[in-house]
Motif scaffolding. Structure first.
Motif, mmCIF file in Angstrom:
data_model
loop_
_atom_site.group_PDB
_atom_site.id
_atom_site.type_symbol
_atom_site.label_atom_id
_atom_site.label_comp_id
_atom_site.label_asym_id
_atom_site.label_seq_id
_atom_site.Cartn_x
_atom_site.Cartn_y
_atom_site.Cartn_z
ATOM 1 N N GLN A 38 30.455 46.585 48.289
ATOM 2 C CA GLN A 38 28.732 46.894 47.668
ATOM 3 C C GLN A 38 28.245 45.580 47.493
ATOM 4 O OE1 GLN A 38 28.645 49.874 44.278
ATOM 5 N NE2 GLN A 38 27.012 49.083 43.626
ATOM 6 N N HIS A 39 29.117 44.661 46.801
ATOM 7 C CA HIS A 39 28.513 43.414 46.669
ATOM 8 C C HIS A 39 29.135 42.403 47.759
ATOM 9 C CE1 HIS A 39 26.525 43.410 42.339
ATOM 10 N NE2 HIS A 39 25.928 44.361 43.408
ATOM 11 N N TYR A 40 28.401 41.756 48.405
ATOM 12 C CA TYR A 40 29.052 40.983 49.668
ATOM 13 C C TYR A 40 28.417 39.731 49.813
ATOM 14 C CZ TYR A 40 24.350 42.766 50.807
ATOM 15 O OH TYR A 40 23.088 43.307 50.433
ATOM 16 N N ASP A 41 27.485 39.203 48.890
ATOM 17 C CA ASP A 41 27.013 37.451 49.145
ATOM 18 C C ASP A 41 28.208 36.817 48.775
ATOM 19 O OD1 ASP A 41 24.672 38.450 50.034
ATOM 20 O OD2 ASP A 41 23.587 37.867 48.125
ATOM 21 N N ASN A 98 28.276 52.658 41.879
ATOM 22 C CA ASN A 98 28.352 53.719 42.662
ATOM 23 C C ASN A 98 29.645 53.883 43.203
ATOM 24 O OD1 ASN A 98 25.834 54.432 42.156
ATOM 25 N ND2 ASN A 98 24.922 53.199 44.195
ATOM 26 N N GLU A 147 24.215 54.430 36.441
ATOM 27 C CA GLU A 147 25.393 54.267 36.066
ATOM 28 C C GLU A 147 25.959 55.379 34.957
ATOM 29 O OE1 GLU A 147 22.733 52.140 35.806
ATOM 30 O OE2 GLU A 147 23.632 50.365 36.870
ATOM 31 N N HIS A 222 18.541 42.593 35.714
ATOM 32 C CA HIS A 222 18.654 43.073 37.071
ATOM 33 C C HIS A 222 18.748 44.599 37.027
ATOM 34 C CE1 HIS A 222 22.673 44.057 35.785
ATOM 35 N NE2 HIS A 222 22.863 44.857 36.595
ATOM 36 N N HIS A 254 19.579 37.464 40.031
ATOM 37 C CA HIS A 254 20.452 38.410 40.680
ATOM 38 C C HIS A 254 19.468 38.747 41.853
ATOM 39 C CE1 HIS A 254 21.615 42.750 41.645
ATOM 40 N NE2 HIS A 254 22.727 42.432 40.893
ATOM 41 N N ARG A 256 18.597 41.524 43.405
ATOM 42 C CA ARG A 256 17.649 42.603 43.253
ATOM 43 C C ARG A 256 16.515 41.991 42.702
ATOM 44 N NH1 ARG A 256 17.119 48.248 42.286
ATOM 45 N NH2 ARG A 256 19.609 48.735 42.533
ATOM 46 N N LYS A 259 14.384 39.684 44.926
ATOM 47 C CA LYS A 259 13.581 40.290 46.020
ATOM 48 C C LYS A 259 12.288 40.758 45.097
ATOM 49 C CE LYS A 259 15.337 44.008 47.932
ATOM 50 N NZ LYS A 259 16.521 44.842 48.858
HETATM 51 C C1 UD1 Z 1 24.842 47.135 40.862
HETATM 52 C C2 UD1 Z 1 25.208 48.359 40.114
HETATM 53 C C3 UD1 Z 1 25.211 48.029 38.525
HETATM 54 C C4 UD1 Z 1 25.964 46.751 38.155
HETATM 55 C C5 UD1 Z 1 25.218 45.522 39.093
HETATM 56 C C6 UD1 Z 1 25.640 44.352 38.814
HETATM 57 C C7 UD1 Z 1 25.340 50.680 40.919
HETATM 58 C C8 UD1 Z 1 24.362 51.821 40.751
HETATM 59 N N1 UD1 Z 1 24.458 49.750 40.256
HETATM 60 O O1 UD1 Z 1 23.671 47.053 40.740
HETATM 61 O O2 UD1 Z 1 25.654 48.959 37.788
HETATM 62 O O3 UD1 Z 1 25.464 46.330 36.835
HETATM 63 O O4 UD1 Z 1 25.738 46.081 40.494
HETATM 64 O O5 UD1 Z 1 25.365 43.194 39.636
HETATM 65 O O6 UD1 Z 1 26.319 50.764 41.338
HETATM 66 N N2 UD1 Z 1 22.211 42.514 47.156
HETATM 67 C C9 UD1 Z 1 22.446 41.335 47.859
HETATM 68 N N3 UD1 Z 1 23.761 40.745 47.811
HETATM 69 C C10 UD1 Z 1 24.599 41.429 47.329
HETATM 70 C C11 UD1 Z 1 24.549 42.561 46.421
HETATM 71 C C12 UD1 Z 1 23.280 43.353 46.474
HETATM 72 O O7 UD1 Z 1 21.530 40.603 48.180
HETATM 73 O O8 UD1 Z 1 25.895 40.867 47.301
HETATM 74 C C13 UD1 Z 1 20.952 43.134 46.897
HETATM 75 C C14 UD1 Z 1 20.603 44.206 48.042
HETATM 76 O O9 UD1 Z 1 18.969 44.001 48.266
HETATM 77 C C15 UD1 Z 1 20.851 45.533 47.471
HETATM 78 C C16 UD1 Z 1 20.335 45.124 45.955
HETATM 79 O O10 UD1 Z 1 20.844 43.695 45.591
HETATM 80 O O11 UD1 Z 1 20.126 46.507 47.762
HETATM 81 C C17 UD1 Z 1 21.070 46.034 44.905
HETATM 82 O O12 UD1 Z 1 22.452 46.074 44.884
HETATM 83 P P1 UD1 Z 1 23.266 47.140 44.698
HETATM 84 O O13 UD1 Z 1 24.759 47.086 44.555
HETATM 85 O O14 UD1 Z 1 22.721 48.456 45.233
HETATM 86 O O15 UD1 Z 1 23.072 47.381 43.178
HETATM 87 P P2 UD1 Z 1 22.802 46.188 41.974
HETATM 88 O O16 UD1 Z 1 21.571 46.298 41.454
HETATM 89 O O17 UD1 Z 1 23.559 45.093 42.166
#
Ligand code: UD1
Length: 378
Positions: A38-41, A98, A147, A222, A254, A256, A259
């Motif tokens: 889900q997080h990859y950076d 998620n 969440e 965020h 962060h 998000r 962006k």
């Molecule tokens: C997610 C969790 C949130 C948690 C947060 C911590 C859900 C619903 N939300 O939110 O509960 O507090 O992580 O950071 O699971 N992106 C990157 N690089 C990454 C990851 C994300 O650029 O490594 C960008 C992407 O554009 C992505 C956006 O961040 O669409 C949101 O990432 P996502 O994992 O969907 O939700 P978070 O806002 O990070």
């Protein structure tokens, strides 16, 4: 006993690390880290594995970003295949992202092929995975938060519920969960903090940024409710620029939020403020060094509300509610609005400090208590 530890997003890594290290010491336990991607950076994921002395994930689902349904569905499809092949006895999901909910659903509905006639899920039964939720029972009572949905679904399905605090136990009992499923083990994030304390204290992140001990505020934002709306984000930026005239601020941004700052044309507003330092998201040790040494935090994170309560640092949470009320009732946390943020900052800068205590079982020994409960299943 094969135990899957599910890690997906930044706040999960601090929750699985102490448990992985504790289980690694046990001869009967075979802990396997499953990263959903889900997080990859690098600075949202790999850097945390390095800091927390975790091995590379044993299994990586590589899911990435997407809408809620896309992300949840992709994790479920990929993890079901892994479950069928790996057949873990126990699946530990943490927190409320998620992937937490997705892996819980996939594991809860799975019956290993040779066990299709077995009706009941028994703890320790190797023919069906037992699901344990670490950080169970937290409720914001705000279903507009993704969440909160993840927490409700996960706790409804999980077989074992490990709670961080007494209010979480009460929430579960009120929802009709049987007492036997609940075990109040304490706050695992404090284990990570204590495990890494020496390194955190030795890191020099704050002085490398030209800041002095206790002489700055730390910002993290965020949540979609704060950063996805152009009007809210604009007002928050204006308030931060105003606050920076009273005290320097450091803001690791962060992805998000970055962006949206770019899309809404707000990045230049922050860049123009001389006393706001903008950085990329930081790894665990450097970020915690900023927390340890700041005067106060402005945040919408869940974990930071807890870490500041433990450390006795004032925390202003930009949310109308919290699933961690113990940080407000007993700790240093205050829920803030756009209307009262400026006044609250002024009070803190002038030395006004809320009295606080550290909640029960936030003692750095949560992983040990969990291992004891898992040992009884093996
Ligand atoms: C997610 C969790 C949130 C948690 C947060 C911590 C859900 C619903 N939300 O939110 O509960 O507090 O992580 O950071 O699971 N992106 C990157 N690089 C990454 C990851 C994300 O650029 O490594 C960008 C992407 O554009 C992505 C956006 O961040 O669409 C949101 O990432 P996502 O994992 O969907 O939700 P978070 O806002 O990070």
């Amino acid at each position: 006993m094969k135990i899957h530890l599910i890690a997906a997003a930044r706040p999960n890594f601090m929750k699985i690390a102490p448990l992985f290290h504790a289980l690694k010491k046990e001869a009967w336990a075979d802990p396997v880290i499953v990263h959903t991607g889900q997080h990859y950076d690098i600075n949202m994921s790999d850097a945390f594995f390095r800091d927390l002395e975790l091995p590379d994930p044993h299994i990586h689902l590589g899911i990435g970003s997407g809408s809620h349904a896309e992300q949840t569905g992709s994790v479920m499809i990929a993890y079901e295949k892994v479950l069928q092949k790996e057949r873990p006895a126990l699946v530990v999901v943490v927190g409320d992202v998620n992937s937490t909910m997705a892996c819980t659903i996939a594991a809860s509905k799975l019956v290993y092929p040779s066990a299709s006639q077995r009706p009941a899920r028994q703890p320790g039964d190797p023919l069906r995975p037992v699901v344990a939720h670490l950080e169970a029972g937290l409720r914001s009572k705000d279903r507009s938060m993704p969440e909160e949905i993840n927490r409700l679904v996960t706790d409804t399905l999980a077989d074992i519920l490990w709670t961080p605090s007494a209010d979480a136990v009460e929430n579960l009992l009120r929802e009709g969960v049987t007492r036997e499923k609940i075990n109040n083990v304490g706050n695992i994030m404090i284990d990570s903090l204590e495990m890494m304390r020496d390194k955190i204290e030795k890191a020099d992140a704050f002085s490398e940024l030209g800041l002095t001990r206790g002489g700055y505020g730390l910002i993290t934002l965020h949540r979609p409710s704060n950063v996805d709306s152009p009007a809210n984000l604009k007002t928050l930026c204006r308030l931060l620029v105003g606050a920076s005239q009273k005290t320097p601020l450091v803001f690791p941004i962060h992805p998000r939020t970055r962006k949206n700052l770019d899309t809404f044309g707000l990045m230049n507003t922050l860049r123009a403020a001389e006393r706001i330092i903008l950085t990329e998201p930081m790894n665990y040790i450097r970020f915690m060094n900023l927390v340890f040494n700041c005067h106060f935090v402005i945040t919408d994170s869940g974990g930071i509300q807890e870490e500041t309560t433990y450390l006795g640092i004032p925390c202003l949470t930009m949310r109308p509610n919290t699933e961690r009320p113990v940080t407000v009732d007993q700790g240093t946390n205050q829920l803030c609005t756009i209307e009262n943020l400026q006044r609250r900052i002024e009070r803190i800068v002038s030395g006004d400090m809320k009295t606080h205590v550290v909640p029960e079982l936030w003692d750095g020994h949560t992983a040990g208590r969990i291992v004891d409960t898992i040992r009884k299943l093996s």
